[in-house]
Design an enzyme around this catalytic site. Structure first.
Site, mmCIF file in Angstrom:
data_model
loop_
_atom_site.group_PDB
_atom_site.id
_atom_site.type_symbol
_atom_site.label_atom_id
_atom_site.label_comp_id
_atom_site.label_asym_id
_atom_site.label_seq_id
_atom_site.Cartn_x
_atom_site.Cartn_y
_atom_site.Cartn_z
ATOM 1 N N LYS A 251 0.856 -1.191 0.000
ATOM 2 C CA LYS A 251 0.000 0.000 0.000
ATOM 3 C C LYS A 251 0.891 1.240 0.000
ATOM 4 O O LYS A 251 1.978 1.205 0.560
ATOM 5 C CB LYS A 251 -0.820 0.049 1.296
ATOM 6 C CG LYS A 251 -1.922 -0.975 1.424
ATOM 7 C CD LYS A 251 -2.612 -0.786 2.775
ATOM 8 C CE LYS A 251 -3.596 -1.898 3.066
ATOM 9 N NZ LYS A 251 -4.755 -1.906 2.160
ATOM 10 N N ARG A 326 -9.707 -11.915 2.754
ATOM 11 C CA ARG A 326 -10.579 -13.002 2.266
ATOM 12 C C ARG A 326 -9.872 -14.352 2.343
ATOM 13 O O ARG A 326 -10.527 -15.377 2.468
ATOM 14 C CB ARG A 326 -11.072 -12.657 0.848
ATOM 15 C CG ARG A 326 -9.981 -12.532 -0.167
ATOM 16 C CD ARG A 326 -10.461 -11.809 -1.436
ATOM 17 N NE ARG A 326 -10.617 -10.367 -1.234
ATOM 18 C CZ ARG A 326 -11.039 -9.511 -2.159
ATOM 19 N NH1 ARG A 326 -11.354 -9.947 -3.359
ATOM 20 N NH2 ARG A 326 -11.160 -8.234 -1.896
HETATM 21 N N1 BES Z 1 -7.630 -3.933 4.877
HETATM 22 C C1 BES Z 1 -7.936 -3.577 3.543
HETATM 23 C C2 BES Z 1 -9.296 -2.883 3.398
HETATM 24 C C3 BES Z 1 -9.503 -1.571 4.097
HETATM 25 C C4 BES Z 1 -9.530 -0.403 3.372
HETATM 26 C C5 BES Z 1 -9.810 -1.519 5.443
HETATM 27 C C6 BES Z 1 -9.784 0.792 4.000
HETATM 28 C C7 BES Z 1 -10.056 -0.327 6.073
HETATM 29 C C8 BES Z 1 -10.071 0.817 5.367
HETATM 30 C C9 BES Z 1 -7.966 -4.818 2.662
HETATM 31 O O1 BES Z 1 -7.136 -5.845 3.043
HETATM 32 C C10 BES Z 1 -7.558 -4.381 1.285
HETATM 33 O O2 BES Z 1 -6.450 -3.975 1.147
HETATM 34 N N2 BES Z 1 -8.470 -4.474 0.342
HETATM 35 C C11 BES Z 1 -8.212 -4.095 -0.995
HETATM 36 C C12 BES Z 1 -8.732 -5.199 -1.869
HETATM 37 C C13 BES Z 1 -8.362 -5.059 -3.307
HETATM 38 C C14 BES Z 1 -6.868 -5.258 -3.489
HETATM 39 C C15 BES Z 1 -9.146 -6.068 -4.094
HETATM 40 C C16 BES Z 1 -8.955 -2.800 -1.266
HETATM 41 O O3 BES Z 1 -10.088 -2.648 -0.825
HETATM 42 O O4 BES Z 1 -8.390 -1.937 -1.914
HETATM 43 ZN ZN ZN Z 2 -5.139 -5.695 2.270
#
Ligand code: BES
Ligand code: ZN
Ligand code: ZN
Length: 473
Positions: A251, A326
């Site tokens: 990220k 997931r």
């Molecule tokens: N932990 C994140 C999701 C998240 C985003 C939690 C904002 C709290 C606040 C999750 O693991 C993630 O990174 N999801 C990705 C999924 C994508 C790569 C399909 C996302 O939502 O961008």
């Molecule tokens: Zn993630």
């Protein structure tokens, strides 16, 4: 009837306990009585009267029991607590002239939920102001008050867990925290170590853990009261990513990684719901399954394109290592089948898409449980003001998860990402199931009334209310 609660330091951020109601005696002064009369003439619902050492709050007039009015009362409770701090008052007296248990209850709930400071990592904690709340009401019962206090403890515990950074809460630390709560409040806890997780072949959890220097854990907590009203358990599953860097699909630091200590808010929520069931001695056989690990890059970490084999044998192409929640949830959902549950509910900070869909005002929910069960969740959502919106699991979302090389991909399209994530999870269920994406309301970046700033403990009040409703308690 009079009820007293003392706000004061019990341990760390849990700031109140019930005290003997005859210890404090404060009467409403003449001037205050006049103000109450004026407020009644002005048709105000309640009035807050700061006095020398006390704050008097009178509830008057006609109550409305719609969700928005009750939420206004919770927020007023929060405001009252701020005034108490400001005035250095020692006592709050609440006079319920409205004779409305819900209204006065919401006010007290707002007050209690606001009395939270996360100070365990400060060298000079400020502590809480030793304040006594006295409630005079002919309708709000001592039992209701005690339940509210117990429930608030559970919410504050969930906040503590969310607020603790990785340096102070690894997967093993999380498991230990649940075990300690179990010892204290009377539910049983079993923790699977890395070795056990390997022997079970929980490939999703192990894959996410591969970049970590800390071992994963899989915690099973159980509240099984003797006179349970259900024969088959309700199983709760929570995402316990104690820190999410995104892994190799890293990220960006600003705005997305800085609060990723909160990526175990689903795990904290489910642990706290179980804790609340035990504290309230609800006659419901309930279990919580919590897979936990951090997600970070390393020489040994999974890379995009890797194919992993899950606990149930499904092969998954990991197209993005940041879609890790997931993967660990899937193993827990497969494992849940073993308990022949009547209902499985999972909670997870799963997608940014859920936040984009409805912001921090509520959760996105999806699943295969009957419509009337979703309706119960919806009602509980308005009653607790932890609202949720159901999204459809249309077959097109399943198409998005096709992989050229494996049974499934862990990545759908960006749009409606909260639904494709839920679709991925659905593959691992064979029982009535609800998925709650709490990414929006689980963590506040600025102060939000009684929810505070940082971890909110969202979902705990929602699910306790839901369970009571679902089992007619
Ligand atoms: N932990 C994140 C999701 C998240 C985003 C939690 C904002 C709290 C606040 C999750 O693991 C993630 O990174 N999801 C990705 C999924 C994508 C790569 C399909 C996302 O939502 O961008
Ligand atoms: Zn993630
Ligand atoms: Zn995550």
């Amino acid at each position: 009837m009079q009820l007293d609660i003392a706000l004061g330091l019990e341990d760390a951020s849990m700031n109140f306990h019930l005290i003997d109601r005859d210890k404090v005696k404060v009467k409403l002064p003449e001037a205050a009585l006049n103000r109450v009369k004026e407020a009644a003439e002005d048709k105000l619902t309640h009035v807050i009267l700061p006095a020398e050492k006390a704050l008097h709050i009178a509830f008057l007039g006609e109550a409305g029991n719609d969700p928005y009015t009750l939420e206004a009362h919770r927020k007023a409770g929060h405001e009252a607590l701020s005034q108490i701090r400001h005035n250095k008052s020692v006592t709050i007296q609440i006079f319920d002239h409205m004779n409305d248990a819900d209204a006065v209850g919401a006010f007290i709930e707002g007050l209690l939920l606001s009395d939270y400071h996360f100070e365990v990592l400060k060298s000079e904690p400020k502590g809480s102001d030793a304040t006594v709340i006295r409630v005079k009401s002919s309708v709000f019962s001592a039992k209701a008050l005690d339940e509210m206090v117990q429930l608030t403890y559970a919410v504050h515990w969930a906040r503590d867990l969310v607020n603790l950074p990785l340096s102070h809460l690894t997967a093993e630390g999380f498991a230990r925290a649940v075990a300690t709560a179990g010892d204290r409040n009377g539910f049983s806890v079993e923790v699977f170590t890395k070795q056990k997780i390997e022997s079970l072949k929980m490939g999703g959890l192990l894959a996410v853990n591969r970049g970590s220097i800390d071992p994963p854990t899989f915690t099973i907590a159980e509240w099984k009261p003797e006179k349970a009203v259900n024969k088959k358990p309700v199983v709760l599953v929570g995402k316990g990513v104690v820190y999410d860097t995104g892994g190799i699909s890293l990220k960006p630091t600003a705005n997305s990684m800085d609060f990723m200590k909160s990526d175990m808010a689903g795990a904290a929520m489910m642990a706290a719901v179980l804790d609340a069931c035990a504290r309230l001695k609800l006659p419901i056989h309930t279990m919580a399954l919590i897979p936990a690990t951090d997600n970070r890059p390393d020489g040994n970490a999974i890379v995009p394109g890797d194919v992993i084999t899950m606990y149930d044998g499904t092969t998954v192409e990991v197209k993005n290592t940041d879609a890790e929640g997931r993967l660990i949830l899937a193993d827990a959902l497969s494992y849940a089948k073993k308990f022949e549950p009547s209902l499985v509910i999972d909670a997870a900070t799963l997608t940014g898409a859920a936040v984009r869909a409805i912001g921090t005002y509520g959760c996105c929910v999806m699943g295969t449980a009957d419509d009337d069960i979703f309706e119960e969740l919806n009602e509980a959502g308005y009653e607790t003001y932890e609202r949720n919106v159901r999204f459809p699991l249309w077959p097109e979302y399943e198409e998005e998860l096709k992989s050229d090389v494996a049974d499934m991909s862990n990545l759908g399209k960006g749009e409606g990402g909260q639904v494709s994530a839920a679709m991925f999870l659905k593959h691992f269920t064979d029982y009535p199931w609800m998925h709650i994406d709490i990414a929006g309301p689980s963590f506040m970046h600025s102060k939000s009334s009684y929810r505070g700033k940082g971890g909110t403990g969202t979902g705990v009040r929602l699910l306790v209310r839901f369970m009571k409703k679902h089992f007619d308690l």
